[in-house]
Design an enzyme around this catalytic site. Structure first.
Site, PDB file in Angstrom:
ATOM      1  N   HIS A  33      43.023 -11.216   1.022  1.00  0.00           N
ATOM      2  CA  HIS A  33      44.033 -10.563   0.178  1.00  0.00           C
ATOM      3  C   HIS A  33      45.412 -10.898   0.758  1.00  0.00           C
ATOM      4  O   HIS A  33      45.515 -11.608   1.771  1.00  0.00           O
ATOM      5  CB  HIS A  33      43.788  -9.053   0.116  1.00  0.00           C
ATOM      6  N   HIS A  36      45.998 -10.811   4.562  1.00  0.00           N
ATOM      7  CA  HIS A  36      45.543 -11.980   5.338  1.00  0.00           C
ATOM      8  C   HIS A  36      46.534 -13.137   5.176  1.00  0.00           C
ATOM      9  O   HIS A  36      46.851 -13.844   6.127  1.00  0.00           O
ATOM     10  CB  HIS A  36      44.186 -12.474   4.826  1.00  0.00           C
ATOM     11  N   GLN A  60      28.934  -6.153  13.670  1.00  0.00           N
ATOM     12  CA  GLN A  60      29.917  -5.072  13.676  1.00  0.00           C
ATOM     13  C   GLN A  60      29.700  -4.044  12.560  1.00  0.00           C
ATOM     14  O   GLN A  60      30.506  -3.147  12.385  1.00  0.00           O
ATOM     15  CB  GLN A  60      31.339  -5.626  13.639  1.00  0.00           C
ATOM     16  N   LYS A 150      46.902  -2.638  10.194  1.00  0.00           N
ATOM     17  CA  LYS A 150      46.056  -1.695   9.458  1.00  0.00           C
ATOM     18  C   LYS A 150      44.849  -1.273  10.303  1.00  0.00           C
ATOM     19  O   LYS A 150      44.436  -0.140  10.280  1.00  0.00           O
ATOM     20  CB  LYS A 150      45.587  -2.312   8.143  1.00  0.00           C
ATOM     21  N   ASP A 151      44.326  -2.232  11.083  1.00  0.00           N
ATOM     22  CA  ASP A 151      43.197  -1.920  11.963  1.00  0.00           C
ATOM     23  C   ASP A 151      43.748  -1.642  13.364  1.00  0.00           C
ATOM     24  O   ASP A 151      43.544  -2.424  14.304  1.00  0.00           O
ATOM     25  CB  ASP A 151      42.204  -3.085  11.972  1.00  0.00           C
ATOM     26  N   SER A 186      43.241  -4.130   1.703  1.00  0.00           N
ATOM     27  CA  SER A 186      41.972  -4.222   2.408  1.00  0.00           C
ATOM     28  C   SER A 186      40.967  -4.895   1.487  1.00  0.00           C
ATOM     29  O   SER A 186      41.029  -4.701   0.253  1.00  0.00           O
ATOM     30  CB  SER A 186      41.480  -2.808   2.745  1.00  0.00           C
ATOM     31  N   SER A 187      40.055  -5.654   2.078  1.00  0.00           N
ATOM     32  CA  SER A 187      39.020  -6.302   1.258  1.00  0.00           C
ATOM     33  C   SER A 187      38.176  -5.247   0.550  1.00  0.00           C
ATOM     34  O   SER A 187      37.606  -5.497  -0.509  1.00  0.00           O
ATOM     35  CB  SER A 187      38.125  -7.175   2.135  1.00  0.00           C
ATOM     36  N   ARG A 188      38.089  -4.065   1.157  1.00  0.00           N
ATOM     37  CA  ARG A 188      37.276  -2.995   0.565  1.00  0.00           C
ATOM     38  C   ARG A 188      37.880  -2.435  -0.722  1.00  0.00           C
ATOM     39  O   ARG A 188      37.157  -1.815  -1.513  1.00  0.00           O
ATOM     40  CB  ARG A 188      37.125  -1.839   1.558  1.00  0.00           C
TER      41      ARG A 188
HETATM   42  O1  PAF Z   1      39.307  -7.358  11.012  1.00  0.00           O
HETATM   43  C1  PAF Z   1      38.383  -8.153  10.702  1.00  0.00           C
HETATM   44  O2  PAF Z   1      38.382  -8.777   9.639  1.00  0.00           O
HETATM   45  C2  PAF Z   1      37.242  -8.345  11.670  1.00  0.00           C
HETATM   46  O3  PAF Z   1      36.944  -7.170  12.348  1.00  0.00           O
HETATM   47  C3  PAF Z   1      37.444  -9.521  12.656  1.00  0.00           C
HETATM   48  C4  PAF Z   1      38.610  -9.287  13.585  1.00  0.00           C
HETATM   49  C5  PAF Z   1      37.653 -10.798  11.862  1.00  0.00           C
HETATM   50  C6  PAF Z   1      36.187  -9.676  13.504  1.00  0.00           C
HETATM   51  O4  PAF Z   1      35.057  -9.877  12.719  1.00  0.00           O
END
Ligand code: PAF
Length: 280
Positions: A33, A36, A60, A150-151, A186-188
């Site tokens: 999006h 990125h 993850q 954001k993260d 966010s992709s979500r």
């Molecule tokens: O934020 C993300 O998209 C993921 O957690 C990452 C950093 C690419 C690791 O998989």
């Protein structure tokens, strides 16, 4: 843009690129999006070449349903990266990242970062993030690594990972990109209905409200107000928390000087959304 699936070929190519200047790296899980793309643009401005990766990292996801539902839009992602003139895309298979599987992986000592907030709601999540990021950094060996604010907790975790593993990569944390409504990109968000997407901007409204209303002393009133507000707006709140912006130690009081970050996680239509803001 050159696409690599094999890390040996990737390394060879990047070795050549690095002799010409600085290499920036933007790791992603795809479903790209505008957030990125802004990371790619910033990396392009600050480096001679930019590598991005797309890998939906199974290690993850603590919830397998979440992994299965993760949006995949590879063809569009490639088009977008080409439009931004990203130089290299790494598209590894699971066996490339985890040649021995991912059931028994190294443990990183992340301290409380591992178990608080996101770590508490998604056990094992940050260990999974560390596995893949460590592996990707070993393969790409960039000069600079680009992540989105954001993260927030993930940024802290990855900084800690790099300290633990002695990696000399500079971390650039770039501002959260927002939709017109204020909703953090966010992709979500793709999984929300248009009506829910509209309502989801309430998280941003709450962050802005807290920033304007914060007062010296006890933060519990603001926290309770936030939780109630989100519920009224149709969310199922997970946490509404305040923490020191540098260490991420949780705070229940504000001394009037400390820089605080407000962090929120809440479900809208079973989609877990997170956001944060430095409010003091
Ligand atoms: O934020 C993300 O998209 C993921 O957690 C990452 C950093 C690419 C690791 O998989």
């Amino acid at each position: 843009m050159i696409i690599f699936k094999d890390h040996t070929a990737l390394k060879k190519h990047l070795f050549r690129l690095k002799t010409e200047g600085k290499l920036g790296f933007v790791p992603t899980m795809g479903a790209l999006h505008a957030g990125h793309l802004q990371l790619i643009r910033t990396a392009k401005e600050e480096n001679t070449a930019v590598v991005s990766s797309i890998f939906v990292n199974p290690a993850q996801f603590n919830d397998p349903r979440d992994f299965q539902k993760y949006p995949i839009t590879l063809e569009q992602d490639i088009r977008l990266l080409e439009r931004e003139k990203c130089d290299v895309l790494f598209l590894p298979e699971v066996s490339e990242i985890y040649p021995d599987g991912y059931s028994q992986l190294e443990h990183y000592n992340l301290g409380t970062l591992d178990t608080m907030l996101e770590g508490s709601s998604r056990p094992g999540h940050f260990q999974g993030v560390c596995q893949v990021v460590n592996r990707l950094l070993d393969m790409v060996k960039p000069h600079l690594l680009y992540l989105g604010q954001k993260d927030y907790q993930q940024c802290m975790v990855i900084q800690r990972l790099m300290n633990l593993t002695g990696k000399s990569v500079a971390l650039r944390i770039c501002p959260t990109q927002r939709e017109e409504s204020g909703l953090a990109m966010s992709s979500r968000n793709m999984r929300l209905t248009p009506a829910a997407r509209e309502k989801a901007s309430a998280i941003f409204q709450l962050l802005m409200y807290a920033k304007s209303q914060i007062q010296l002393g006890d933060l519990s009133g603001l926290q309770q107000y936030g939780t109630q507000f989100l519920s009224q707006q149709g969310f199922k709140p997970d946490y509404v928390s305040f923490a020191n912006a540098g260490s991420l130690e949780l705070r229940e009081n504000w001394d009037g000087e400390e820089s605080l970050v407000m962090l929120i996680a809440a479900f809208m239509e079973e989609v877990r959304l997170i956001d944060n803001m430095i409010i003091t």
